[in-house]
Design a protein around this motif. Structure first.
Motif, PDB file in Angstrom:
ATOM      1  N   ALA A 179       0.836  -1.203   0.000  1.00 44.85           N
ATOM      2  CA  ALA A 179       0.000   0.000   0.000  1.00 44.85           C
ATOM      3  C   ALA A 179       0.874   1.258   0.000  1.00 44.85           C
ATOM      4  O   ALA A 179       0.578   2.226  -0.710  1.00 44.85           O
ATOM      5  CB  ALA A 179      -0.939  -0.001   1.204  1.00 44.85           C
ATOM      6  N   VAL A 180       1.944   1.238   0.767  1.00 47.83           N
ATOM      7  CA  VAL A 180       2.858   2.389   0.798  1.00 47.83           C
ATOM      8  C   VAL A 180       3.480   2.596  -0.577  1.00 47.83           C
ATOM      9  O   VAL A 180       3.549   3.729  -1.084  1.00 47.83           O
ATOM     10  CB  VAL A 180       3.944   2.199   1.879  1.00 47.83           C
ATOM     11  N   ILE A 181       3.910   1.529  -1.212  1.00 54.33           N
ATOM     12  CA  ILE A 181       4.511   1.615  -2.552  1.00 54.33           C
ATOM     13  C   ILE A 181       3.494   2.164  -3.552  1.00 54.33           C
ATOM     14  O   ILE A 181       3.808   3.052  -4.349  1.00 54.33           O
ATOM     15  CB  ILE A 181       5.055   0.242  -2.996  1.00 54.33           C
ATOM     16  N   TYR A 182       2.271   1.664  -3.510  1.00 57.60           N
ATOM     17  CA  TYR A 182       1.222   2.114  -4.421  1.00 57.60           C
ATOM     18  C   TYR A 182       0.984   3.624  -4.272  1.00 57.60           C
ATOM     19  O   TYR A 182       0.970   4.366  -5.255  1.00 57.60           O
ATOM     20  CB  TYR A 182      -0.079   1.348  -4.150  1.00 57.60           C
ATOM     21  N   HIS A 183       0.829   4.081  -3.037  1.00 55.66           N
ATOM     22  CA  HIS A 183       0.542   5.498  -2.806  1.00 55.66           C
ATOM     23  C   HIS A 183       1.757   6.383  -3.107  1.00 55.66           C
ATOM     24  O   HIS A 183       1.593   7.525  -3.548  1.00 55.66           O
ATOM     25  CB  HIS A 183       0.014   5.719  -1.392  1.00 55.66           C
ATOM     26  N   THR A 184       2.943   5.867  -2.903  1.00 56.67           N
ATOM     27  CA  THR A 184       4.148   6.609  -3.248  1.00 56.67           C
ATOM     28  C   THR A 184       4.217   6.818  -4.761  1.00 56.67           C
ATOM     29  O   THR A 184       4.538   7.914  -5.229  1.00 56.67           O
ATOM     30  CB  THR A 184       5.403   5.871  -2.748  1.00 56.67           C
ATOM     31  N   ARG A 185       3.900   5.788  -5.521  1.00 52.24           N
ATOM     32  CA  ARG A 185       3.896   5.908  -6.991  1.00 52.24           C
ATOM     33  C   ARG A 185       2.841   6.907  -7.460  1.00 52.24           C
ATOM     34  O   ARG A 185       3.094   7.712  -8.358  1.00 52.24           O
ATOM     35  CB  ARG A 185       3.666   4.547  -7.630  1.00 52.24           C
ATOM     36  N   LYS A 186       1.655   6.855  -6.855  1.00 55.71           N
ATOM     37  CA  LYS A 186       0.589   7.790  -7.217  1.00 55.71           C
ATOM     38  C   LYS A 186       1.013   9.226  -6.903  1.00 55.71           C
ATOM     39  O   LYS A 186       0.778  10.135  -7.698  1.00 55.71           O
ATOM     40  CB  LYS A 186      -0.705   7.462  -6.479  1.00 55.71           C
ATOM     41  N   THR A 187       1.632   9.425  -5.755  1.00 56.75           N
ATOM     42  CA  THR A 187       2.084  10.760  -5.366  1.00 56.75           C
ATOM     43  C   THR A 187       3.185  11.243  -6.303  1.00 56.75           C
ATOM     44  O   THR A 187       3.181  12.405  -6.738  1.00 56.75           O
ATOM     45  CB  THR A 187       2.574  10.760  -3.906  1.00 56.75           C
ATOM     46  N   HIS A 188       4.104  10.379  -6.644  1.00 58.06           N
ATOM     47  CA  HIS A 188       5.185  10.730  -7.571  1.00 58.06           C
ATOM     48  C   HIS A 188       4.616  11.152  -8.920  1.00 58.06           C
ATOM     49  O   HIS A 188       5.070  12.139  -9.516  1.00 58.06           O
ATOM     50  CB  HIS A 188       6.144   9.535  -7.724  1.00 58.06           C
ATOM     51  N   GLU A 189       3.619  10.447  -9.389  1.00 61.30           N
ATOM     52  CA  GLU A 189       2.979  10.784 -10.665  1.00 61.30           C
ATOM     53  C   GLU A 189       2.294  12.147 -10.565  1.00 61.30           C
ATOM     54  O   GLU A 189       2.400  12.971 -11.475  1.00 61.30           O
ATOM     55  CB  GLU A 189       1.971   9.675 -11.025  1.00 61.30           C
ATOM     56  N   ARG A 190       1.614  12.412  -9.460  1.00 58.86           N
ATOM     57  CA  ARG A 190       0.956  13.716  -9.277  1.00 58.86           C
ATOM     58  C   ARG A 190       1.972  14.848  -9.241  1.00 58.86           C
ATOM     59  O   ARG A 190       1.751  15.905  -9.827  1.00 58.86           O
ATOM     60  CB  ARG A 190       0.144  13.735  -7.982  1.00 58.86           C
ATOM     61  N   VAL A 191       3.057  14.636  -8.535  1.00 52.94           N
ATOM     62  CA  VAL A 191       4.102  15.660  -8.459  1.00 52.94           C
ATOM     63  C   VAL A 191       4.649  15.946  -9.855  1.00 52.94           C
ATOM     64  O   VAL A 191       4.856  17.112 -10.222  1.00 52.94           O
ATOM     65  CB  VAL A 191       5.228  15.245  -7.484  1.00 52.94           C
TER      66      VAL A 191
END
Length: 124
Positions: free
Chosen positions: A24-36
């Motif tokens: 879950a942490v990896i998934y949300h980190t990837r989503k945040t990276h994409e948003r940034v």
């Protein structure tokens, strides 16, 4: 989440819970990276367009709407070193006309709320 946590406490499945949690942490980190990345691209694109607004305040206005993507004129005008209130209204009109900023309260004539929809769509 709760099922894994329950299995952890009842059956001692700690490794499975930690793996689930880290996934879950990896998934949300990837989503945040994409948003940034999308925010950085949007900022770069707007800074490139700033000179087209024919205003020495355009770059400062762009910086301000990235800090406050929903704003009222009386709030954002303190963030931009304009010399006259009229300059601020002219600048806002240019950004409205370019559809970078939208009037979120078209039914109101005073205390209008404006929005930087492109950024709001990314951070929603």
């Amino acid at each position: 989440y709760y099922a894994r946590l329950k299995a952890c406490s009842e059956n001692g499945e700690l490794v499975e819970w930690v793996e689930f949690f880290l996934d879950a942490v990896i998934y949300h980190t990837r989503k945040t990276h994409e948003r940034v990345g999308r925010i950085e691209a949007l900022y770069s694109d707007l800074q490139k367009q700033a000179n087209a607004f024919n205003s020495i305040y355009a770059h400062a206005f762009i910086d301000a709407i990235f800090q406050l993507p929903r704003f009222r004129m009386n709030t954002i005008k303190h963030m931009i070193p304009v010399k006259t209130p009229q300059s601020m209204y002219v600048l806002l009109e240019k950004f409205l006309k370019a559809d970078i900023v939208q009037d979120l309260t078209p039914h109101q004539s005073r205390n209008k709320v404006y929005g930087f929809k492109a950024l709001l769509d990314i951070i929603k």
